[in-house]
Structure formats: C-alpha cells, structure tokens
Design a protein around this motif. Structure first.
Motif, PDB file in Angstrom:
ATOM      1  N   PRO A  89       1.788  54.204  46.620  1.00 58.93           N
ATOM      2  CA  PRO A  89       1.679  52.921  47.317  1.00 58.93           C
ATOM      3  C   PRO A  89       0.980  51.876  46.449  1.00 58.93           C
ATOM      4  CG  PRO A  89       1.063  54.727  48.777  1.00 58.93           C
ATOM      5  CD  PRO A  89       1.240  55.326  47.418  1.00 58.93           C
ATOM      6  N   GLY A  90       1.561  50.668  46.409  1.00 55.72           N
ATOM      7  CA  GLY A  90       0.982  49.581  45.641  1.00 55.72           C
ATOM      8  C   GLY A  90       1.448  49.497  44.204  1.00 55.72           C
ATOM      9  N   GLU A  91       2.173  50.513  43.731  1.00 57.62           N
ATOM     10  CA  GLU A  91       2.663  50.466  42.351  1.00 57.62           C
ATOM     11  C   GLU A  91       3.858  49.534  42.231  1.00 57.62           C
ATOM     12  OE1 GLU A  91       2.468  53.835  39.371  1.00 57.62           O
ATOM     13  OE2 GLU A  91       2.855  54.928  41.222  1.00 57.62           O
ATOM     14  N   VAL A  92       3.943  48.851  41.099  1.00 54.06           N
ATOM     15  CA  VAL A  92       5.096  48.005  40.800  1.00 54.06           C
ATOM     16  C   VAL A  92       6.170  48.875  40.164  1.00 54.06           C
ATOM     17  CG1 VAL A  92       5.917  46.003  39.510  1.00 54.06           C
ATOM     18  CG2 VAL A  92       3.603  46.009  40.460  1.00 54.06           C
ATOM     19  N   PRO A  93       7.371  48.954  40.745  1.00 53.20           N
ATOM     20  CA  PRO A  93       8.387  49.866  40.223  1.00 53.20           C
ATOM     21  C   PRO A  93       9.015  49.450  38.905  1.00 53.20           C
ATOM     22  CG  PRO A  93       9.273  48.594  42.056  1.00 53.20           C
ATOM     23  CD  PRO A  93       7.811  48.262  41.965  1.00 53.20           C
ATOM     24  N   GLU A  94       8.738  48.219  38.433  1.00 53.79           N
ATOM     25  CA  GLU A  94       9.306  47.746  37.165  1.00 53.79           C
ATOM     26  C   GLU A  94       8.220  47.008  36.384  1.00 53.79           C
ATOM     27  OE1 GLU A  94      12.284  47.543  34.349  1.00 53.79           O
ATOM     28  OE2 GLU A  94      12.374  48.520  36.294  1.00 53.79           O
ATOM     29  N   PRO A  95       7.589  47.664  35.401  1.00 53.83           N
ATOM     30  CA  PRO A  95       6.474  47.043  34.679  1.00 53.83           C
ATOM     31  C   PRO A  95       6.942  45.969  33.705  1.00 53.83           C
ATOM     32  CG  PRO A  95       7.024  49.141  33.691  1.00 53.83           C
ATOM     33  CD  PRO A  95       7.903  48.999  34.898  1.00 53.83           C
TER      34      PRO A  95
END
Length: 470
Positions: free
Chosen positions: A193-199
C-alpha cells in the motif's frame, strides 16, 4: 585437485605470514591469501573445503545480508568460517580458509559462510562449489570493472556449479533466470500500500524480454528493473516466490512473510525497502539452509544493520542519518537519494561520493553520475545539498542538471569543511550519503555534525518529525 608440494609450501608460508601479522597487531587482512595464490595459483582448488559452504553474492546488499545470516547462525550456536573480517574476492576467501585450517589444510569447522564478489566468480566458484548460493540482485555497477548486467549474468551462469542450490530474487528477471536447471527457491515483495507502481528512475536495464526480446508487460515496477513482469510473446514471467512479503508495518518494524506453510512475522532492523529485500533474502537463505522460520524470527529481533552501511542518531531534536551510497554504483546511490527524499520533515543532504581508491590508481570515471537519480534530491523539503571532495565540481554540475536550484547547493574540495557549511536553522534531519571508501571520513564528519547539532537550538518541529523514523 590433489595437494602437492607447491600447495603445502604456499599454505605454510601463508600461515607464517598470518602469524607475523598477528604479532604486529594487524588483523582482517587478505595478505595470507594473496601470498598463497601467488605461490600456488590454483590454491583454492587444492585447499580442502568445509563440509557445507554457503555463498552470498549479487550487486548490492551482499555485505548486509552476509552479516545478518552470520549473526543468526551464531545465535543458533553454529560454529562456522566466514570472511567478515576480510575481503569478498579470492584472496579474502583463501585467507579465511587458511586461518581456519590445521597445519596441513584440514578444515577446523564443518560450515563456511562466504560473501562472494560476483566479478570474482571465475576465481572462486569452480573451486569452492557452494552447496547453497544466494544472489541478491544483478544491477549495473562500476563501468570499469563490471561493465553491464549481461556481462555479470554470463559470468555467473558460466561458473555457478550445476550442483549448487540457489536462492534468487523473484522480482529481478535477470537474477531469477540464473542457472535455470539448478534447484532453486525464490523470494519477493508484493506491491505494498502506498507504493508507486511505476518509478521515475533514469536507468532500467530490463525493458524487453531477456528470452525473446519482445516488450515486457509490467504488473508493477518498484525501482529500476525490480518488479513483476511477463512477456506476452514467449510467456516468460517473474517466478512465484516461495518467500513473499505481503505486509510491512513501518511503526513496529516488522514484515509478514507468506511461505508454503503459512505467514510468519519477522522483525526488521530498518524498513527502507532496500533493507526489507536484504532481510527477506536472509530469511529465505536461512530457511533453505534448514532453520525453522520461528527460530529465525526470534534471532532477527536482536539484529541491527552494520553501522558502516546505515546508522541513525538523534541529537537535540534532530536526526543524523548516515547512508552508504557506493560511488560509481548508480543504482545504490539512486536508492540512497530516494531514501532521503522519502524521509519526512525538512532535510539537508551531504554527498561524499568520490572513489578515493579508484582515484589513487587511475582516473575516476564520472559517467555514472548521469545514470544516478539525483533528481530525487530536487524536492521542496530538501533545503540544502552539500557536495564535497575532489570531484565536487562534477557533482555540482550534475545537481544543477537535476534541476536543483543553485541557491540550495554548496560545494567544496575539502570534505572536512562540509559540516560547517550545513545550515541547521531550518532542517530537522541531516542525511550523509558516502562512498564505500569514505567510511572513516564519514565518522569524522559525523562527530563534527553532532557537536554542531548539540550546540544549535532545537528545531520547533524536530521532535514531531523525529517520531516518523524510517
């Protein structure tokens, strides 16, 4: 290989060298192993190996993981040989074997745990023949030494023995493809949760399928080429990990690992995602070695990350974070910059990235600066960036190209002047990102900063921000 007179002469000479070094107070040196290999180039092939050998390799994280694994094994009562006090190349491994052998080379201990430099695989793996080998990841590293990821991948594929059981990173398509016919177990981290799926990384070494070259479809990409992907053309996909982090509790510093026999919570020394991968890989390796996961969790509750890799102190309402960034390694340095950006509060960042070891022997290659995500330091809550060292102008230009306003930048040649250049009036957290060869320098500057922080007025919101550690 059979032992011959040349081997025994090299062994006795190396043992004599080790004795002399001990008498003059020098420890943790690879000199005995260096002499052994000079006198007998195939020394490692002739040296008897312990009954069980565990190896830990990969581009980033292998030192941290090796220390975690060794600490758990020590708590569990195992007596083992390791190269923790030496180097991870052939001479360091040879020195460790020599130090833990009888006069004629017979191993004194049945278990060995070795951190192994991936570039040195041709000189180590065919002779040492690890029973169990962990690979943390495969990234681009020093241009002069490690070239590109396919170069390292080919070396490992060529020299890892067919009999070696592997523990591999499922979230790294390069790492997970190693020696496909060997027995293996995988570890990975679900999208949290909260992670950006495309850095927003500059470097992504795996854009197309390693097998057929077609464009990959990504379920998510955590950083660089770490994530979950599949190829719609040939069906290649990230493997299903047997050890999978499904939840991360930042407050209690614990991760939930889903295994074949259900979930288990493990304590974490640090909740930075890089260190979550490190802890997870240690868990996977120890469980594959045969330790019960409950016992591993119990031991990990007492572990910390080696201070030369990561250290955090609080002084008068401010935090001082020391984070190894590994100069000439754009991936490790990028993640250190990302860690500074993600930390809450108002921050200043000090950069000591010059490779003093490389500069002493050749000309330092600065191309890696342009593969490093210094753009992460272009953030409103990073109020100052200080760069110091012989290459400070190169770093300064790169920081300007990253869009950081000139008024936020300060640079100088002498690193010991950097502590005085930090403006403490507005910040509550100071990050020091330093090269592997600047560990002793970082300790000196840490002392200077602690003195300044103790004497400065505490920040108004320092205590509140400091509660959000990690």
């Amino acid at each position: 290989m059979k032992r011959n007179l040349r081997f025994y002469f090299a062994l006795l000479f190396a043992k004599g060298t080790a004795l002399v070094l001990k008498l003059i107070g020098r420890k943790g040196t690879s000199m005995p192993g260096s002499w052994a290999i000079i006198l007998c180039p195939d020394f490692l092939g002739r040296m008897p190996r312990p009954k069980t050998v565990i190896g830990i390799t990969g581009t980033n994280g292998k030192t941290t993981v090796s220390n975690l694994v060794e600490d758990v094994l020590a708590q569990c009562g195992y007596d083992f040989t390791c190269n923790r006090a030496g180097t991870n190349v052939a001479t360091g491994v040879a020195s460790s074997l020599i130090a833990n052998s009888t006069l004629f080379g017979r191993p004194k201990k049945e278990l060995a745990v070795f951190e192994l430099d991936e570039r040195s695989a041709p000189r180590i793996l065919p002779y040492l023949k690890p029973d169990l080998l962990l690979c943390t990841n495969i990234f681009r590293d020093s241009y002069k030494r490690n070239a590109h990821v396919e170069f390292i991948l080919d070396i490992l594929n060529q020299y890892i023995p067919d009999s070696t059981r592997l523990v591999l990173n499922a979230d790294d398509l390069l790492c997970s493809s190693l020696k496909p016919h060997n027995r293996r177990a995988f570890f990975g981290i679900d999208l949290l949760p909260g992670e950006v799926p495309e850095p927003r990384n500059l470097v992504q070494d795996v854009r197309s399928c390693p097998q057929c070259g077609s464009p990959l479809e990504w379920e998510f990409r955590r950083y660089h080429h770490i994530g979950r992907a599949r190829c719609p053309q040939c069906g290649l996909a990230s493997p299903v990990p047997a050890y999978r982090v499904t939840a991360l509790d930042q407050h209690s510093r614990r991760m939930t690992v889903q295994g074949v026999d259900g979930p288990q919570d493990f304590p974490l020394p640090n909740t930075n995602l890089i260190n979550v991968y490190n802890a997870l890989s240690a868990v996977a390796l120890l469980c594959e070695f045969g330790l019960p996961k409950e016992r591993v969790a119990q031991c990990m509750d007492k572990l910390t990350i080696v201070e030369s890799r990561y250290n955090e102190v609080a002084v008068n309402g401010r935090r001082l974070v020391l984070h190894l960034a590994k100069g000439q390694n754009p991936i490790a340095c990028s993640q250190a910059c990302a860690s500074a950006r993600l930390c809450p509060g108002k921050k200043a960042v000090l950069l000591f990235l010059d490779d003093a070891h490389d500069a002493a022997h050749s000309v330092e290659n600065t191309a890696w600066l342009y593969d490093t995500d210094f753009e992460f330091l272009n953030s409103p809550d990073i109020l100052q960036v200080v760069a110091a060292g012989p290459r400070h102008w190169d770093v300064y230009v790169r920081l300007l190209m990253a869009g950081i306003p000139p008024e936020k930048l300060c640079h100088m040649e002498h690193p010991l002047d950097a502590a005085a250049a930090v403006d403490l009036s507005q910040v509550d957290t100071l990050f020091m990102l330093y090269d592997l060869y600047a560990v002793e320098l970082s300790k000196q500057i840490k002392g200077q900063l602690k003195e300044r922080m103790a004497a400065a007025p505490a920040p108004q919101q320092g205590k509140e921000d400091a509660s959000h550690a990690d």
